[in-house]
Motif scaffolding. Sequence first.
Motif, PDB file in Angstrom:
ATOM      1  N   SER A 196       3.054  11.945  -4.376  1.00 58.39           N
ATOM      2  CA  SER A 196       1.975  11.627  -4.966  1.00 58.39           C
ATOM      3  C   SER A 196       0.809  11.118  -4.165  1.00 58.39           C
ATOM      4  O   SER A 196       1.492  10.322  -3.183  1.00 58.39           O
ATOM      5  N   ALA A 197      -0.477  11.268  -4.435  1.00 59.16           N
ATOM      6  CA  ALA A 197      -1.294  10.409  -3.556  1.00 59.16           C
ATOM      7  C   ALA A 197      -1.281   8.838  -3.764  1.00 59.16           C
ATOM      8  O   ALA A 197      -1.144   8.001  -3.095  1.00 59.16           O
ATOM      9  N   ALA A 198      -0.783   8.307  -5.172  1.00 64.11           N
ATOM     10  CA  ALA A 198      -0.563   7.111  -5.625  1.00 64.11           C
ATOM     11  C   ALA A 198       0.516   6.622  -4.652  1.00 64.11           C
ATOM     12  O   ALA A 198       0.513   5.496  -4.322  1.00 64.11           O
ATOM     13  N   ALA A 199       1.656   7.228  -4.657  1.00 63.47           N
ATOM     14  CA  ALA A 199       2.918   6.854  -3.952  1.00 63.47           C
ATOM     15  C   ALA A 199       2.571   6.689  -2.276  1.00 63.47           C
ATOM     16  O   ALA A 199       3.027   5.852  -1.738  1.00 63.47           O
ATOM     17  N   LEU A 200       1.602   7.559  -1.777  1.00 60.94           N
ATOM     18  CA  LEU A 200       1.271   7.413  -0.423  1.00 60.94           C
ATOM     19  C   LEU A 200       0.468   6.037  -0.037  1.00 60.94           C
ATOM     20  O   LEU A 200       0.738   5.266   0.937  1.00 60.94           O
ATOM     21  N   TYR A 201      -0.380   5.780  -1.220  1.00 61.82           N
ATOM     22  CA  TYR A 201      -1.169   4.504  -1.026  1.00 61.82           C
ATOM     23  C   TYR A 201      -0.339   2.985  -1.256  1.00 61.82           C
ATOM     24  O   TYR A 201      -0.730   2.007  -0.815  1.00 61.82           O
ATOM     25  N   ARG A 202       0.847   3.399  -1.692  1.00 61.28           N
ATOM     26  CA  ARG A 202       1.795   2.347  -1.659  1.00 61.28           C
ATOM     27  C   ARG A 202       2.396   1.726  -0.346  1.00 61.28           C
ATOM     28  O   ARG A 202       2.521   0.871   0.179  1.00 61.28           O
ATOM     29  N   HIS A 203       2.350   2.678   0.538  1.00 60.30           N
ATOM     30  CA  HIS A 203       2.578   2.479   2.072  1.00 60.30           C
ATOM     31  C   HIS A 203       1.430   2.106   3.024  1.00 60.30           C
ATOM     32  O   HIS A 203       1.634   1.677   4.033  1.00 60.30           O
ATOM     33  N   PHE A 204       0.174   2.948   2.600  1.00 60.42           N
ATOM     34  CA  PHE A 204      -0.891   2.779   3.402  1.00 60.42           C
ATOM     35  C   PHE A 204      -2.113   2.750   2.786  1.00 60.42           C
ATOM     36  O   PHE A 204      -2.506   3.378   1.802  1.00 60.42           O
ATOM     37  N   PRO A 205      -2.928   1.627   2.973  1.00 57.79           N
ATOM     38  CA  PRO A 205      -4.060   1.330   2.190  1.00 57.79           C
ATOM     39  C   PRO A 205      -5.231   2.263   2.208  1.00 57.79           C
ATOM     40  O   PRO A 205      -5.769   2.306   1.172  1.00 57.79           O
ATOM     41  N   ASN A 206      -5.183   3.043   3.173  1.00 52.82           N
ATOM     42  CA  ASN A 206      -6.362   3.834   3.302  1.00 52.82           C
ATOM     43  C   ASN A 206      -5.961   5.013   4.359  1.00 52.82           C
ATOM     44  O   ASN A 206      -5.129   4.753   5.156  1.00 52.82           O
ATOM     45  N   LYS A 207      -6.795   6.198   4.673  1.00 58.23           N
ATOM     46  CA  LYS A 207      -6.650   7.179   5.736  1.00 58.23           C
ATOM     47  C   LYS A 207      -6.733   6.523   6.915  1.00 58.23           C
ATOM     48  O   LYS A 207      -5.836   6.956   8.175  1.00 58.23           O
ATOM     49  N   TYR A 208      -7.474   5.616   7.312  1.00 57.42           N
ATOM     50  CA  TYR A 208      -7.761   5.068   8.480  1.00 57.42           C
ATOM     51  C   TYR A 208      -6.458   4.263   8.937  1.00 57.42           C
ATOM     52  O   TYR A 208      -5.907   4.704  10.177  1.00 57.42           O
ATOM     53  N   ALA A 209      -5.748   3.719   8.189  1.00 60.60           N
ATOM     54  CA  ALA A 209      -4.842   2.927   8.662  1.00 60.60           C
ATOM     55  C   ALA A 209      -3.407   3.910   9.000  1.00 60.60           C
ATOM     56  O   ALA A 209      -2.753   3.513   9.927  1.00 60.60           O
ATOM     57  N   LEU A 210      -3.263   5.011   8.169  1.00 60.89           N
ATOM     58  CA  LEU A 210      -2.592   5.890   8.320  1.00 60.89           C
ATOM     59  C   LEU A 210      -2.666   6.563   9.880  1.00 60.89           C
ATOM     60  O   LEU A 210      -1.837   6.552  10.540  1.00 60.89           O
ATOM     61  N   PHE A 211      -3.817   6.852   9.940  1.00 61.18           N
ATOM     62  CA  PHE A 211      -4.392   7.734  11.134  1.00 61.18           C
ATOM     63  C   PHE A 211      -3.742   6.581  12.407  1.00 61.18           C
ATOM     64  O   PHE A 211      -3.366   7.108  13.383  1.00 61.18           O
TER      65      PHE A 211
END
Length: 386
Positions: A46-61
């Motif tokens: 889920s997107a919520a699970a993704l946000y547990r690892h990265f605070p936003n799209k920029y940080a992931l990018f």
Amino acid sequence: MTADPGAATRPRNRRQLIVGAAGRVFSELGYHTASMEKIAASVGISAAALYRHFPNKYALFAECADVMVDRLVVALDEVPASAGLADVLAAVTGVSVAHRASGGVYRWEARYLNHEDRRRLRSKFAHVVGRVDAAVQHERLLRDDRLRAVAALGVIGSVAMHRTSIAQRRAEELLLASALRVCETDPTVRGGAPHVELPALPVPRTRRAEILAAAVPLFARDGFASVTNGQIAEAVGLAPSALYRHYPGKVDILAAACLQAAGLLAQGTDRSLHDVAGPREAVVALAATYVAYSFEHTELNSVAEAELAGLPDGLRRPLVLAQREHIAVWEQQLRLVRPELDPRQARLLVHAGFGVVVEAGRVLRWRDSPAHRDAVTTLVVSALGL
């Protein structure tokens, strides 16, 4: 206390899986079209699970960009200092082909990094270039000339910029041989490239044309997603609401820019192939034309290449068809010169030639001159194996 059933099945390398999936999504869709929801779906969370690892799209990018170049650094650090040029390039090739689906993050999407992250990324890539450059100098007894090293890396990195289906081992063999040829070529020796006169950009004589002319340098500098309608309107002395009289939206301005780029390249290609003596001369003419186009229309070309993936399907489709037609011309002529190549192999090498132009142009800071055009054309022709 009852244990969380999801915790027992959650893979320990989930962050790694997320970064790998995100790299593929960013490379395929572009930064502004990719979303955390799409990335999460590609991982199966889920997107919520993704946000547990990265605070936003920029940080992931930013992490995706770091991971890709870190793989190259690690691979090269494992190659002995005494290794030859072929071994050094083979290490880079192996990593690039194995991770081709996410390699586009660095090539075009680095424009979305902030200053500090971009500086760090460039420092890491400079380490890669320096290692290749040192191997070229050692083996060829050449003076410091980073142009060949960067062009060879452009050959290898080009595999991330297209989806041609080809066996991994064969791709590595072709790209390694192409990169070695580039390193063996002296770009200061003129290869008989023809003089190219491209069609000029049309003079903006309507408000619609003025808007397009003003938007292209803004898109090239800041990226499509970061440019606002207000900035475009200000550049032509209009109120933002007045833009809608000429374009339905900002994305339509981008589509018009991409169409203009495709049209200029198609016209230049038609001119270059007029009265050529044979297929070898045709390939050289195509290379000289593409180099001239890239140097003369750098901003327009960079926008078209970087932002195409982010266009909606209906606007992107005619541009993709035009791109395929252009590549098909190269492929046909190259196979007439090198009949041992099958269509996929020829296509891989055509993109390798494009990669030379991109990276060599960058190291030359896109300063347009006959000497720079000749040097890059010579390297492209070598990459193709002529």
